[in-house]
Design an enzyme around this catalytic site. Structure first.
Site, PDB file in Angstrom:
ATOM      1  CE  LYS A 218     -24.558 129.708  10.160  1.00  0.00           C
ATOM      2  NZ  LYS A 218     -24.297 131.004  10.768  1.00  0.00           N
ATOM      3  CD  GLU A 224     -11.261 126.370   2.014  1.00  0.00           C
ATOM      4  OE1 GLU A 224     -12.516 126.359   1.892  1.00  0.00           O
ATOM      5  OE2 GLU A 224     -10.583 127.416   1.997  1.00  0.00           O
ATOM      6  N   GLY A 280     -20.345 130.897  12.799  1.00  0.00           N
ATOM      7  CA  GLY A 280     -19.330 129.832  12.753  1.00  0.00           C
ATOM      8  C   GLY A 280     -18.332 129.933  13.892  1.00  0.00           C
ATOM      9  NE  ARG A 281     -16.848 136.162  13.875  1.00  0.00           N
ATOM     10  CZ  ARG A 281     -17.524 136.394  12.768  1.00  0.00           C
ATOM     11  NH1 ARG A 281     -17.534 135.492  11.805  1.00  0.00           N
ATOM     12  NH2 ARG A 281     -18.198 137.512  12.589  1.00  0.00           N
ATOM     13  CD  GLU A 366     -14.551 134.590   9.975  1.00  0.00           C
ATOM     14  OE1 GLU A 366     -15.423 133.966  10.601  1.00  0.00           O
ATOM     15  OE2 GLU A 366     -13.875 134.061   9.074  1.00  0.00           O
ATOM     16  CG  HIS A 397      12.965 130.367  26.121  1.00  0.00           C
ATOM     17  ND1 HIS A 397      14.178 130.575  26.729  1.00  0.00           N
ATOM     18  CD2 HIS A 397      12.102 130.020  27.107  1.00  0.00           C
ATOM     19  CE1 HIS A 397      14.067 130.322  28.029  1.00  0.00           C
ATOM     20  NE2 HIS A 397      12.811 129.995  28.284  1.00  0.00           N
ATOM     21  CE  LYS A 517     -15.491 131.703   2.070  1.00  0.00           C
ATOM     22  NZ  LYS A 517     -16.740 131.575   2.824  1.00  0.00           N
TER      23      LYS A 517
HETATM   24  O1  F6P Z   1     -14.748 131.706   5.361  1.00  0.00           O
HETATM   25  C1  F6P Z   1     -15.180 132.086   6.594  1.00  0.00           C
HETATM   26  C2  F6P Z   1     -16.247 131.169   7.135  1.00  0.00           C
HETATM   27  O2  F6P Z   1     -17.475 131.493   6.604  1.00  0.00           O
HETATM   28  C3  F6P Z   1     -16.244 131.213   8.649  1.00  0.00           C
HETATM   29  O3  F6P Z   1     -16.984 132.240   9.158  1.00  0.00           O
HETATM   30  C4  F6P Z   1     -16.756 129.862   8.984  1.00  0.00           C
HETATM   31  O4  F6P Z   1     -16.478 129.535  10.305  1.00  0.00           O
HETATM   32  C5  F6P Z   1     -16.006 129.016   7.977  1.00  0.00           C
HETATM   33  O5  F6P Z   1     -15.975 129.811   6.814  1.00  0.00           O
HETATM   34  C6  F6P Z   1     -16.588 127.668   7.686  1.00  0.00           C
HETATM   35  O6  F6P Z   1     -17.886 127.748   7.176  1.00  0.00           O
HETATM   36  P1  F6P Z   1     -18.818 126.488   7.117  1.00  0.00           P
HETATM   37  O7  F6P Z   1     -19.039 126.000   8.501  1.00  0.00           O
HETATM   38  O8  F6P Z   1     -20.075 126.946   6.462  1.00  0.00           O
HETATM   39  O9  F6P Z   1     -18.120 125.427   6.294  1.00  0.00           O
END
Ligand code: F6P
Length: 555
Positions: A218, A224, A280-281, A366, A397, A517
Site C-alpha cells: 500500500k 521487508e 491493509g488487512r 491488528e 492431535h 519499525k
Molecule cells: O506493519 C503493519 C502494516 O502497516 C499492515 O497494516 C500492513 O498490512 C502491512 O504493514 C504492509 O503494509 P504495506 O502494504 O504498506 O507494505
C-alpha cells in the site's frame, strides 16, 4: 493540526461500563457462570434448533454457547446502546470513521456492484473500483493466456507476490483457499519475510524468464517488501542478461503510491491502484488480490467479490438478532469481557483453509488490539482477544487437549463444509463426524459417574473426566467456493467491526506497529557499520547488539 471533526454520531458516548445493558450483563453473568450447557440443553429441547441463524448460504449454530435467550437479548441491547446501527451506516456511507488517520473505511466499496454509488470527499468511488478491476482482469487474461510474454519471449509460468501483512496474508490465504479453482499450469509463491531464506527458497527452482513479480505494498515503503523487491529485481535482471528493460515485463506493482512505484523502476502503466480508505488487512479483494485473480481468473474472482457483497448486505440490513457477524461479534465480547476468555480458536475443517487462522490473526488483532477509546481514554475492560487456530483434524492431535481439559476457557469457531472438493471414499464423513463430535464433547463432556460406569479405577477417574461447558460456534456451508470464501471473510470483518464498536475503539489504525519499525531503523546501521558503534540503548539491547556483531564475524 487540530483533532479531525467526528463525522459519526452515536458512537457510544456513554462509557461502556456505564451502559445499562453492560451492567445488566454483569449481573446476568453471575447466574450464567454457574450454569452448565448440559442443563441448558436438558431444560430446553428446542435450543439446538432455535439458537441458529442462516444467511447467504452460511449456517451458524450458536446453541453450544453459555448463553440463554436473555443473554442474546442483553447483548443486542448493548449493541443498540453502543450505537452499532449508526456506526454501520457511517461505515457504509463512507464517513471518515478511522478518526486517527482521518480516513473512510470502505472495504465494502471494493465489492459494491457496478451502478452503486459510495462517495468519499464528494467523489463516487465505485466506478474507480470497477476501473481497477477491469484493468486487473485485462492483465490477468493476458498473462493466463500467454499473450503477456517475458523479456525473452517466454510465457509467464510463475507468479511471485512480494508483500507483507495485509499485502501478503490475504493473497496467500486466498490462493491456498481457492487452489482447487486455480490454473494448475502456473506456480504461485508468496515472499513476505525479510529473512533472505524466504526469497531464496521461493525462487530456487524458478526460471527468471518465466517469472513475474507482483510487488504489493500500500505504502511502497515497507522495509521487508522493498528489500525483497530489490533483491527480486537483481535476481530477475541478472537472470535475464543484465538488461534493465526486462523489469517492465517481469514486475508489476500494487500500491497507492505511484511516486514510489516509479522510483523503484516499475512503469506506472503496470501499477494497479487502490485507495487510502482500504486498510491493509481489509485489502485482499482490492488490487492486492491480483495474484488471486491471476490464479483463479477474473470471473471466479468476481464470484468471490459477489460473496463478500452478499455478506455486506446481510450485515447492513438484517436485524441484529439474525445477523451472523453481529451475533458472532457479540458472543466474542461476552466471553472476552465477562468470562475473561483471552483467546478464540478458529478451527476450519477444510484443508484448503489452512492459512485462514493466520489471515484472521492480522484482521482481528491488528484491528482490535487497542487500549484507548475513540476519544483517547484508556479502556477499563479487555479489548481484542487473541485469535489462533489450525485446520481440523490436525489440531485435535495437538492442542485440543488443553481446550478440553485445561484450566482456560477457549471459545471455538468450528467451520465445516458438507461437500468435499476432492471426494475420496469416506473421508468427508469422517472429517465432519469429528466437527460434530468435538463440539459435543466440549459442551457436554463426560462426568465422573459416566467414567466410573465404564469400570475405570477410582484413582484414574479424575484424569478421565471432561468438565464440558466449553463453548463453540459451528459454521456450516455447502462447499468451499470462491463465493463462500468471500462470505466467510466478510463475516469475520464485520464481526471484528461489531466488537470494535462495543469497545468504542478504532479498529482501523495500527499505531502499535510503528515503534518497532522506528527502533529497527536506528539499529540497522549499528549492525552494519564496520566500526564498533557507540551504543546508547539499555544494557540488554547494547549487549545483544555487541554479541550479534561478534557472532556474525565468527564465520
Ligand atoms: O506493519 C503493519 C502494516 O502497516 C499492515 O497494516 C500492513 O498490512 C502491512 O504493514 C504492509 O503494509 P504495506 O502494504 O504498506 O507494505
Amino acid at each position: 493540526m487540530g483533532a479531525p471533526v467526528r463525522t459519526t454520531k452515536g458512537q457510544g458516548t456513554t462509557p461502556l461500563a456505564k451502559r445499562k445493558a453492560w451492567k445488566a450483563l454483569q449481573a446476568h453473568y453471575k447466574t450464567m457462570q454457574q450454569i452448565h450447557l448440559r442443563s441448558l440443553f436438558a431444560d430446553d429441547p428446542e435450543r439446538g434448533g432455535r439458537m441458529t441463524a442462516e444467511a447467504v448460504g452460511l449456517f451458524l449454530d450458536y446453541s453450544k454457547n453459555r448463553i440463554t435467550d436473555e443473554t442474546v437479548k442483553l447483548l443486542i441491547e448493548l449493541a443498540g446502546e453502543s450505537g452499532l446501527r449508526a456506526r454501520i451506516d457511517a461505515m457504509f456511507r463512507g464517513d471518515k470513521i478511522n478518526i486517527t488517520e482521518n480516513r473512510a473505511v470502505l472495504h465494502v466499496a471494493l465489492r459494491a456492484p457496478e451502478g452503486e454509488s459510495i462517495f468519499v470527499d464528494g467523489e463516487d468511488v465505485v466506478p474507480q473500483v470497477h476501473a481497477v478491476l477491469d484493468k486487473m482482469a485485462e492483465f490477468s487474461n493476458r498473462v493466463r493466456s500467454g499473450e503477456w510474454k517475458g523479456h525473452t519471449g517466454s510465457r509467464i509460468r510463475n507468479v511471485i507476490n512480494i508483500g507483507i501483512g495485509g499485502s501478503d496474508l490475504g493473497p496467500v490465504m486466498a490462493y491456498e483457499a481457492l487452489k482447487h479453482y486455480s490454473d494448475r499450469a502456473m506456480t504461485f509463491r508468496f515472499v513476505s519475510n525479510v529473512d533472505s531464506t524466504d526469497f531464496a527458497e521461493a525462487v530456487s527452482d524458478l526460471d527468471p524468464s518465466e517469472t513475474l513479480f507482483i510487488v504489493s505494498s500500500k505504502t511502497f515503503t515497507t522495509l521487508e517488501t522493498m528489500t525483497n523487491a530489490h533483491t527480486a529485481r537483481a535476481w530477475s535482471v541478472n537472470g535475464l542478461g543484465g538488461d534493465e528493460k526486462s523489469v517492465a515485463r517481469h514486475f508489476v506493482a500494487v500500491s497507492t503510491n505511484a511516486t514510489e512505484v516509479a522510483r523503484f523502476g516499475i512503469d506506472t502503466a503496470n501499477m494497479f491502484g487502490f485507495w487510502d480508505w482500504v486498510g491493509g488487512r481489509y485489502s485482499m479483494d482490492s488490487a492486492i488480490g491480483l495474484s488471486t485473480m491471476l490464479a483463479i481468473g477474473p470471473e471466479t474472482f468476481r464470484a468471490m467479490l459477489d460473496g463478500f457483497h452478499q455478506m455486506d448486505e446481510h450485515f447492513r440490513t438484517t436485524p441484529f438478532e439474525r445477523n451472523l457477524p453481529i451475533l458472532m461479534g457479540l458472543l466474542a465480547v461476552w466471553y472476552n469481557d465477562f468470562f475473561g476468555a483471552e483467546t478464540v480458536a478458529v478451527l476450519p475443517y477444510e484443508q484448503y483453509l489452512k492459512r485462514f487462522p493466520a489471515y484472521l490473526q492480522q484482521l482481528t488483532m491488528e484491528s482490535n488490539g487497542k487500549h484507548v477509546t475513540l476519544d483517547g481514554t484508556a479502556v477499563n475492560y479487555a479489548t481484542g482477544p487473541i485469535y489462533w487456530g489450525e485446520p481440523g483434524t490436525n489440531g485435535q492431535h495437538s492442542f485440543y487437549q488443553l481446550i478440553h481439559q485445561g484450566t482456560r476457557l477457549i471459545p471455538c469457531d468450528f467451520i465445516g463444509f458438507a461437500q468435499p472438493l476432492n471426494p475420496l471414499g469416506r473421508h468427508q464423513d469422517l472429517l465432519l463426524a469429528n466437527v460434530f463430535a468435538q463440539t459435543e464433547a466440549l459442551a457436554f463432556g463426560k462426568t465422573s459417574e459416566q467414567v466410573k460406569k465404564e469400570g475405570t479405577p477410582d484413582w484414574l477417574v479424575p484424569h478421565r473426566v471432561f468438565e464440558g461447558n466449553r463453548p463453540s460456534n459451528t459454521l456450516l456451508a455447502e462447499r468451499l467456493t470462491p463465493e463462500t470464501l468471500g462470505k466467510l471473510v466478510a463475516l469475520y470483518e464485520h464481526s471484528v467491526f461489531t466488537q470494535g464498536v462495543i469497545w468504542n475503539i478504532n479498529s482501523f489504525d495500527q499505531w502499535g506497529v510503528e515503534l518497532g519499525k522506528v527502533l529497527a531503523q536506528r539499529i540497522i546501521p549499528e549492525l552494519e557499520t564496520k566500526e564498533e558503534p557507540a551504543l546508547s540503548h539499555d544494557s540488554s539491547t547494547n549487549n545483544l547488539i555487541r554479541r550479534y556483531r561478534r557472532l556474525k564475524e565468527a564465520s
